[in-house]
Motif scaffolding. Sequence first.
Motif, short mmCIF file in Angstrom:
data_model
loop_
_atom_site.label_atom_id
_atom_site.label_comp_id
_atom_site.label_asym_id
_atom_site.label_seq_id
_atom_site.Cartn_x
_atom_site.Cartn_y
_atom_site.Cartn_z
N THR A 286 48.79 36.61 38.60
CA THR A 286 48.15 37.68 39.50
C THR A 286 48.58 37.04 40.88
O THR A 286 48.36 37.75 42.10
CB THR A 286 46.75 38.06 39.36
N PRO B 114 50.06 42.96 36.23
CA PRO B 114 50.13 41.54 35.93
C PRO B 114 49.22 41.08 34.81
O PRO B 114 49.46 40.08 34.21
CB PRO B 114 49.41 40.90 37.10
N SER B 115 48.46 42.11 34.13
CA SER B 115 47.61 41.71 33.18
C SER B 115 48.43 41.66 31.80
O SER B 115 47.98 40.93 30.88
CB SER B 115 46.56 42.85 32.99
N PHE C 216 42.69 34.11 30.60
CA PHE C 216 42.18 34.62 31.72
C PHE C 216 43.16 33.56 32.79
O PHE C 216 43.49 34.00 33.80
CB PHE C 216 40.87 34.05 31.86
N LEU D 26 37.42 36.33 40.76
CA LEU D 26 37.58 35.03 40.82
C LEU D 26 38.23 34.75 42.27
O LEU D 26 37.86 34.03 43.13
CB LEU D 26 38.59 34.56 39.87
N LEU D 27 39.42 35.29 42.54
CA LEU D 27 40.35 35.08 43.90
C LEU D 27 39.25 35.55 45.12
O LEU D 27 39.33 34.68 46.02
CB LEU D 27 41.35 35.89 43.70
N ASP E 287 38.60 40.83 36.70
CA ASP E 287 38.04 39.41 36.60
C ASP E 287 38.87 38.60 37.65
O ASP E 287 38.33 37.80 38.22
CB ASP E 287 38.01 39.04 35.24
N VAL E 288 40.27 38.51 37.54
CA VAL E 288 40.98 37.76 38.46
C VAL E 288 40.60 38.11 39.81
O VAL E 288 40.48 37.14 40.72
CB VAL E 288 42.30 37.96 37.97
N ARG F 27 46.38 34.82 33.31
CA ARG F 27 46.42 36.06 34.15
C ARG F 27 46.15 35.74 35.46
O ARG F 27 46.71 36.37 36.64
CB ARG F 27 45.44 37.07 33.74
N VAL F 28 45.40 34.69 36.02
CA VAL F 28 45.22 34.17 37.47
C VAL F 28 46.54 33.80 37.92
O VAL F 28 46.83 34.20 38.96
CB VAL F 28 44.24 33.06 37.54
N PHE G 10 43.16 46.06 34.75
CA PHE G 10 43.28 46.20 36.24
C PHE G 10 43.21 44.65 36.96
O PHE G 10 42.77 44.53 38.17
CB PHE G 10 42.38 47.11 36.86
N CYS G 11 42.73 43.43 36.01
CA CYS G 11 42.66 42.40 36.58
C CYS G 11 41.57 42.07 37.32
O CYS G 11 41.53 41.39 38.31
CB CYS G 11 43.93 41.73 37.30
N GLN H 280 40.32 44.08 32.00
CA GLN H 280 41.24 42.91 32.07
C GLN H 280 42.53 43.65 32.54
O GLN H 280 43.41 43.11 33.21
CB GLN H 280 41.38 42.76 30.39
#
Lengths: 506, 506
Positions: free
Chosen positions: B199, B176-177, B192, A473-474, A469-470, B195-196, A466-467, A464
């Motif tokens: 980010t 950004p987390s 989540f 997704l992106l 997961d985001v 966070r998206v 380091f994002c 989380q």
Amino acid sequence: MLIILCHTGAYVGKLLVVPMDGSHWVGMKAISQEMGRRGHRVTVVMPEITILIGPGEHYETLIYPLPFDKAFVDFIMSKNEDVLGKATQPFLERIQEKFSQIKRITELLHTTAESLLFNASLISHLAQQRFDAVLTDPMVPTGSLIARKLGIPTVNLLRGIPCFLDMQSTGCPSPPSYVPRFFTGLTDKMDFKQRVINTLPLLCRLIYWRFDQIAKEFLEEDVGVAEVLSDSAIWLHRIDFTMEFPRPFMPNMVPVGGINCNVRNPLPEDLEPWVSGKQGFVVFTLGTSMKKMPDEITQVFLEAFRQIPQKVIWRYSEVAPDNTPENVKMMSWVPQNDLLAHPGARAFITHAGSHGLFEGLCHAVPMVMVPIGGDQPDNAARMASRGVGVVLDISSITAEDLLQGLNEVINDTRYKENMKRLSALHRDRPIDPLDLSVYWTEFVMRHKGAKHLKAAVHDLNWFQYFCLDVIALLATIVLVFIVLTAKCLKFCCRKLSRKRKKRKQD
Amino acid sequence: MLIILCHTGAYVGKLLVVPMDGSHWVGMKAISQEMGRRGHRVTVVMPEITILIGPGEHYETLIYPLPFDKAFVDFIMSKNEDVLGKATQPFLERIQEKFSQIKRITELLHTTAESLLFNASLISHLAQQRFDAVLTDPMVPTGSLIARKLGIPTVNLLRGIPCFLDMQSTGCPSPPSYVPRFFTGLTDKMDFKQRVINTLPLLCRLIYWRFDQIAKEFLEEDVGVAEVLSDSAIWLHRIDFTMEFPRPFMPNMVPVGGINCNVRNPLPEDLEPWVSGKQGFVVFTLGTSMKKMPDEITQVFLEAFRQIPQKVIWRYSEVAPDNTPENVKMMSWVPQNDLLAHPGARAFITHAGSHGLFEGLCHAVPMVMVPIGGDQPDNAARMASRGVGVVLDISSITAEDLLQGLNEVINDTRYKENMKRLSALHRDRPIDPLDLSVYWTEFVMRHKGAKHLKAAVHDLNWFQYFCLDVIALLATIVLVFIVLTAKCLKFCCRKLSRKRKKRKQD
């Protein structure tokens, strides 16, 4: 609770100090003394055998027994000398010698920590005292473990922890592209090769595995040292950005480097005439853990000193050698800070321990640095990068090297000018670092911690943080978009070509 | 140079102040006044038409002409009201209205900046003055551009810059987390989805493209605003970690939130009896950019106020409506900080501008927050997350909402308790933020900058910063190692199986 609020806003509380021995005690002692002087009840817990820790005017001590004697500690300390005097030894043997000594010292630290932590009656006595805060050096996490056990907030005083465990525990970003790691001797300007070295994974678990085990056993919970340290309320870092390379900091990290600069006394009567010569003098000290140098290195220094016009004051624990020249005065203890503050001080030969460097920096004395171990090569690299001193390898030093180094820092005015500029910046601070340290210690006692300064990073796992997961997704969205667009284009092209074919056939 | 060193260590220098108008001037004025009071020659450069900027006792002003008149500025300011009073309007129209207003304001800022920068005689006059430093708000980079042109170090005073341009220019990591971006209204605890949102890429270039062009034209070099801002010596951030979520900071960033807390005067004689009622009173002010509220919203507030036992002091620029209840006093100006400091203050209805929030925080008054625009929704989210106030949507507010909000913060003691705790933390600082701001401004003047506090991150490109080259190398090594191992294994397996086959055949 035991904090007594007075009408002036001042208050009196109870502070438990769990120090680390050796030079680490210097800053800790200054804060303990000052806290006691301000009326707090300060209790310093110390082992029965110490190098530097001892009683003081403004604090009380609690002494715990050790399973070894003074001769054993002296034996380990004497081994520091062995590590030095082996320039002619094969490389591998020297490395082996170094590792053996590190192992000896860490075992000493582990045993000392266990002697305190598993001394049930002492720990229960500490619990009864209902301290408001623990002041400790987290490099050895004994104090932090006690604080967690007793549910007391912690104030850390530290230079840094190997493998950036402090940065890990505070959640402080340390980009390896310009923040050099401990023990690498690198600066903040690295080429590709240096950045590769600085980026290699850290093995904190390996270095602190024994303390991880001690933590589990003592706290009776499944917890490691990194997590225990992340409890800490305030981190007083013995750094200053005149010496340290500028880097990110977290709100609960306070730079307090140079705590002892203003702790000054007049020189002893016998020293004053000695240092008042026209040519000035050189101060030469090595760390508290280096009681004596190998004879062959001592002779190198003596040979060089014989050829300089300055006088030399050398902290030297043994009997002075017969061939000591007249301009050299050997003393088992020297008032280092007071000597450096004297206008006659021309150069400072030092092992580059952080306390010594801050004293030299405070009084603007250019340096010849002969780092021996620990953070010393890193400290030396920092000062050298500022152009205020030169670094020499003590294990292979020659009289010519030393002469050249001394000549440079004494006679090339750029060193003194750089040092004066850096010293002016260092001394120009909104609040004295000792006062600042005491302030934050009292703050933690007043407010029972400093939770509002702790970043939410501790609630995140690394994925989380380091994002990742985001990003996944992106990246998926972008990928799907590209694939769909490609498919659409392909479909359209096919349709078009079919139409054309049909037309041609018609 | 123009710094005159006195024997006491104090010195007198020349400071150029290039402020931003509106509430941004409040903190800037406090520092300018204090610098002047300490004997520095302080010159504030201001446009001929202003909202708040004006002359002061301890600084001189230099006024430059504008290509528009006061009526034009008043027209734009009055449009702020339109943005509010359209709760019944379709969503898209409201968004369009908001964007039109943002466009109007940014065009006003651009024209004002150009009027100063391309006023050749004024700039040449400033060059002749040989200032020691520029104090400015970098959200509008006019002052930073002048500083670069004249080769003077800059001190920034700011709440923050849209799209984290300040963090980009200081090289400060903002994961950004857990570090919410401006204008998202998010906290440091994000799920989540949040966070998206947090980010998604920032479009600084888009927001600052006009200033990028102005920079190129004015400086006659190929440089953007981000690079100009990275020249800055010190960043005085009007934040405090009681309000702001803890996050990484760089050594040249200094939190100075709450500059005006201690700037206090006794209440005017006519107000003292009014506020001294047993039930206490509520302070209600909106920002400097909101002169008047739409009538329908005014009536909502009046209706709610009619039903509470507290008195209300309301900053209201127009004539009071006929149906104003007896417990409401409307004034075109109120001594906000002095009122909040009064023990009778029960609640603070505020648009959640940072200055107001700091005053409320300083005097521990729970809040009903009705953010309107800019950083206000973010500020409100921060205070609400601390449990010291409630947030209401002013464009759709009802008397019931407001009554409930007021009832909560006044009668639910948790709000007051949380606020008292937070306020105690906020006020407990080693040095007053105004003194700290003045200290660092003087520091920059004394040392002609603060280069030693600037991280080496500025020498790296983004590829090097993230060590992508190093990661690529390490990944290649790992990959090669895996491939080679696989090939070796395959080779060995094949040899083995061949041998077995041979044996079987034999």
